[in-house]
Enzyme design. Structure first.
Site: not given
Ligand code: ARG
Length: 469
Positions: A110, A155-156, A278, A284, A286, A291, A323
Site C-alpha cells: 500500500n 464575443t458570442h 477523407s 477534403k 480535415n 478535433e 487501484q
Molecule cells: N495493485 C494494488 C494497488 O494498486 C497494490 C496494493 C495491493 N494491496 C492490497 N492490500 N491488496 O492498490
C-alpha cells in the site's frame, strides 16, 4: 512468483482476473520507480540496523539490475503476480534467496505503490511543465510576430471589436500559465514521501522515514500514516484535475482554430501535413488533430471524474478500490504530455492569413470605437451608444492600425505587454528546473553508477504503448 500473501490456497481464477484487472499491465510503467523506491527502503533498513550492510548492498545491486531491465520493458509481470511489487520481489528472491526475502520488512504494497506512483508522477509532471513552457514560448513568440495583425475580436462568436491575432495567441499562453501553476501545486502535494506508512498505520519497527524521503528527493515525509492512503485517490483526482485544466484550454484553443481555418473564414491555413484526408471526398483536408484536442478535453476530464468518484465515500485506510485510480492517472499523464507536443507543432506551423483577417474588419468591428469617438467629443456615453447604434454603418471605417495604436491600456490589442507572461514563463521554467534537478539528484543518489536517469521506461510499457494509449 507466488503471491506475497500466499497462505497455501489458490485464488479463484475469475476473482483473480477481476481483481488484478489491467493492473499487471499498467504496472510495467512503475517497475523502475518501484525498484528505485525499494533501493531507498533497503538502504534505510541497513541504516537502522534491521539488515546487515553486506545484505543491503546485495539487495541494492540486484534491484539496480531489475530497474535496468525494467527501463527497457524487460521485466515481465504475469497476471498471477498481481503487480510489479510481487514481480520485483520474485526476481530479487530468485537472485538472492533468503536475503531477497528481507526487502519487504517494514512496508506494505500500500505504501509501496504510492511511493512508486509519486516518483513516476513527479517525473511526468516535470515533462508536462517542460512541454507546457515550450508551447507557451511558441505562443508568445508568434504573438510578438502577429502583434500588429488586426482581426475581428468576437464575443458570442459574433463580431465584437478590433483585436489582433497576437492578442489571441498570447491569451492562450496566459491561460496555460495559470494551468501550469495548478500543475506546480499538485506537483508539490505529490512531493511527500509515503514510505514508512506501511499498510496505513505504520509499523512497530524503528524505520527512519526521513532517511528514505531524503534518498528519493522528497522534501518532506507525508506526516500522518493514515492520511497517506486517504491522499492516494484524492491526490490522483487533483493531479488529473490540473491536467484536465490544460486539456480544456487546448480544446478551446483548438475549437477556435477549427473555425479560423474554415475555408469560409480563412483567417488561418493549416499546412497539408497537419491535416488528414477523407477516404471518399477528394477535396477534403480535415483538422483531425484539432478535433481530437477538443475531444481530449472531455476525455481527460472524465479521468479526473473517475478518480474523484472512486474515492467518494471510501472508508478510512487502504481499500482495493484505490487501484482503479491508477489507470486514469497514468493515462492522463501521457495523454496531456502528447497533447502539448501536438499543440506546439500546430501553433508553430499554422499560417496566419493576414489579409483575410484584415479584410474581415467591418463596420460592426468599429461600432464601439465610433461611440467612444463621440464620447471624446463630449457626448455622454449612453447617448453616444444610441447614436452609434443608429448610424455606425454610415461612418467611414478608421484605419485599423490607427485604431490599434489608440489602444494603450495594459494587455490590450495595441499593447500586449508580453513581458508580463514572459516573466511568468521564466518563473515557471526556474521552478521546473529546480524540481528536475532535485529529481535527477535523487536518481543519482540511488544509482551512483548512473544506470538509471529516468523512472519512466522508454519502451514496452504503459507510458509508450499498450495500456496507456
Ligand atoms: N495493485 C494494488 C494497488 O494498486 C497494490 C496494493 C495491493 N494491496 C492490497 N492490500 N491488496 O492498490
Amino acid at each position: 512468483m507466488a503471491k506475497l500473501w500466499d497462505k497455501g490456497y489458490r485464488l479463484d481464477e475469475a476473482v483473480e482476473r477481476f481483481t488484478v484487472g489491467r493492473d499487471y499491465l499498467l504496472d510495467r510503467a512503475l517497475v523502475v520507480a518501484d525498484a528505485t523506491a525499494s533501493i531507498a527502503h533497503a538502504r534505510m533498513l541497513g541504516h537502522v540496523g534491521l539488515i546487515p550492510a553486506d545484505e543491503t548492498d546485495q539487495i541494492c545491486t540486484a534491484l539496480t539490475e531489475i530497474a535496468t531491465a525494467g527501463s527497457v520493458g524487460a521485466v515481465e509481470i504475469d497476471r498471477s503476480d498481481e503487480d510489479c511489487h510481487t514481480a520485483i520481489e520474485g526476481r530479487l528472491i530468485a537472485a538472492l534467496g533468503d536475503i531477497g526475502k528481507k526487502v519487504h520488512t517494514g512496508r506494505s504494497r500500500n505504501d509501496q505503490v504510492t511511493a512508486a506512483t509519486r516518483l513516476y508522477t513527479r517525473e511526468a509532471l516535470i515533462a508536462i511543465v517542460e512541454r507546457g513552457a515550450t508551447l507557451i514560448g511558441a505562443l508568445l513568440d508568434r504573438a510578438a510576430e502577429e502583434a500588429e495583425t488586426v482581426m475581428p475580436g468576437r464575443t458570442h462568436l459574433q463580431i465584437a471589436m478590433l483585436s489582433t491575432f497576437g492578442l489571441w495567441l498570447a491569451s492562450w499562453a496566459e491561460q496555460l500559465l495559470d494551468d501550469m501553476e495548478l500543475v506546480l501545486t499538485v506537483a508539490r502535494l505529490n512531493d511527500r514521501s509515503p514510505l514508512g506508512s506501511a499498510a496505513s498505520y505504520g509499523t512497530p519497527l524503528p524505520l527512519d522515514r526521513e532517511f528514505v524521503a531524503d534518498q528519493l528527493g522528497f522534501p518532506e515525509v507525508q506526516n500522518n500514516v493514515l492520511a497517506v492512503q486517504h491522499s492516494r485517490g484524492t491526490l490522483d483526482g487533483q493531479i488529473v484535475g490540473a491536467l484536465a485544466a490544460i486539456a480544456a484550454t487546448l480544446g478551446r484553443m483548438a475549437q477556435d482554430l477549427i473555425i479560423f481555418s474554415l475555408p469560409e473564414v480563412g483567417y488561418v491555413t493549416l499546412p497539408d501535413e497537419l491535416c488528414s484526408g477523407s477516404s471518399i471526398m477528394p477535396q477534403k483536408k480535415n483538422p483531425d488533430a484539432l478535433e481530437l484536442l477538443r475531444a481530449r478535453a472531455g476525455v481527460v476530464d472524465g479521468w479526473a471524474q473517475q478518480c474523484r468518484s472512486v474515492v467518494r465515500g471510501l472508508p478510512s485506510g487502504y481499500n482495493r478500490d484505490l487501484q482503479d485510480t491508477k489507470e486514469p492517472l497514468l493515462r492522463a499523464l501521457s495523454a496531456v504530455e502528447e497533447e502539448l507536443e501536438v499543440a506546439t507543432v500546430l501553433v508553430t506551423r499554422l499560417e496566419p492569413e493576414r489579409d483575410a483577417m484584415r479584410d474581415a474588419l467591418n463596420a460592426e468591428v468599429f461600432a464601439t470605437d465610433y461611440a467612444y469617438r463621440l464620447v471624446e467629443e463630449g457626448v455622454p456615453f449612453r447617448e453616444a451608444y444610441r447614436q452609434a447604434a443608429a448610424d455606425y454603418r454610415e461612418q467611414e471605417l478608421p484605419k485599423p492600425q490607427e485604431a490599434l495604436a489608440r489602444r494603450r491600456g495594459t494587455g490590450t490589442p495595441g499593447n500586449l505587454n508580453l513581458n508580463a507572461p514572459q516573466e511568468r514563463r521564466a518563473h515557471l521554467i526556474t521552478t521546473m528546473e529546480r524540481l528536475s534537478e532535485r529529481h535527477s539528484r535523487a536518481l543519482h543518489t540511488i544509482y551512483p553508477g548512473g544506470e538509471i536517469t529516468t523512472v519512466r521506461p522508454a519502451t514496452g510499457t504503459a507510458a509508450g504503448e499498450t495500456p496507456n494509449n
